[in-house]
Design an enzyme around this catalytic site. Sequence first.
Site, PDB file in Angstrom:
ATOM      1  N   CYS A 378      -7.030  -8.327  -1.743  1.00  0.00           N
ATOM      2  CA  CYS A 378      -7.533  -8.157  -0.375  1.00  0.00           C
ATOM      3  C   CYS A 378      -8.364  -6.880  -0.268  1.00  0.00           C
ATOM      4  CB  CYS A 378      -6.358  -8.122   0.607  1.00  0.00           C
ATOM      5  SG  CYS A 378      -6.805  -7.644   2.283  1.00  0.00           S
ATOM      6  N   CYS A 381      -7.588  -4.527   2.678  1.00  0.00           N
ATOM      7  CA  CYS A 381      -6.296  -3.857   2.444  1.00  0.00           C
ATOM      8  C   CYS A 381      -6.471  -2.640   1.543  1.00  0.00           C
ATOM      9  CB  CYS A 381      -5.306  -4.817   1.774  1.00  0.00           C
ATOM     10  SG  CYS A 381      -4.974  -6.338   2.667  1.00  0.00           S
TER      11      CYS A 381
END
Length: 484
Positions: A378, A381
């Site tokens: 991600c 993230c």
Amino acid sequence: MKKALYAILVFSLLSCKKDFKEKTIIKENIEPLKKELPNEVTITVNDSIENAFFNVRYDEFQAMPDLLYLGKKHKRSSITLFVENELHVLGGSPIKASFKYDFCFQKGDSVQIDFTPLTILDKIKVLYPTYRVTNRVANYYELNFDYLLYQKNIETRAFVVDKKAPFVRAALDIEKNKQNTQLLLDSLTKKQLISSDFKEQKEVEIPFIYATSRIYQAINDKVSIDINALGIPLDNEKLSTNETYIAFLKSVFRYRYFKNTKARLKPSGYYDYILKEPTFLTGSLKTMVLRGYLEGIKNLENSKFNKYLEHFKTIAKEKEDLDFIERITAYQESTKSAIKNPTGSLTTMLSEKPVDFNEILKKEKGKVVLVDFWASWCAPCRREMPFLKELKKEFDDSKLTVIEISTDKDILAWKRASKMEKIDQYKHSYRISNWEKSSLYQQYKIKTIPRYLLFDKNGVIIDDNAPRPSDPGLKKLIASYISK
């Protein structure tokens, strides 16, 4: 997107799988290595870069590359990564700027990455990376051949505007790219800047890459092409281990049997067709093409992989194929979880004993708790990680606990990313099993990540969609509840 773009840019550099003999023109007095190389690669980017994003692949069976951010914005210009054998650094901009790269480094390497600003068609700006290996003799011109070729293509106006694209996009002229490749090889050889082995290897690949590009362009433009006129035999088993030749055969296979198919099949569909229908593929060449699609099944259709692997074992005869089976079997064993954890349970790196989230929360009573849901793959993230570290430093750990929960399915990817982000040095790092079916997923409706939950000192939810760590509002919110 033109399929030809990807085929044209197959001019990858020294792959670790290729047995190039390195020859450097400048002689240096270097003593032979007397100790075993460390299982690590250190990557450093120049200080002027604001932010550099890379994909990192540690092994051939890794379904998705790990993400790596370096640069001023992330307050990190250098990082050391643990590797078993080799490390691939991948990236590029094949859509707008028509380039991609795949650099391979050996364990023990120290790599310096610089970025050169380039302009295509007087409009498109590109930061193209160049590499230097500082711990051993590595030919700069061979290592950065793709960059030099890209630069030459810009200088000779080999790029044109792709008028079919909805935005300004550079398309690469196949003929000019082929000519420039040979001209560059000849020029570097004349100046004694590359080895004869490197030149010979590239010259072997040029017709395969050119032909592959022509075929995919014909498929994309829905026009006919005379395969025989390309002048490349389809039955040269001596080239069964040459990746560019196998890529050419796959393009011929796609053109002959699927040129009128509107949607691309999944790898298992191509695999099945080769098994059931007569094609021009025979012997070791057929096996190598099947192996290529088998790797695609592993990455894109993993639930089917074991079934196709069992079939492949029945036809594998060559040493390269048997070694492949041994490697993939060992990889599967290394990624197996010793315990089949129940849905939604949390595990740590030290133990696979399931842990309940509510029990973790109870142990932190008296503190404000921030829960970070993330994954190795991600990008948003990973971009928040430096800000999260800064947030941890702002508050005493007796007042704030940060719990980090990874939704990774790949345990090795979770562990690698945790080490890269230095998460494993903190407490409260977990991986959640069967994430989509977990009670946490259902209770807090966490359908996208990153996602942050904030709990008060009594374990009561404050915000089930708290601001990201890069948002100053999160710091203020935490401080207000700590003071209560």
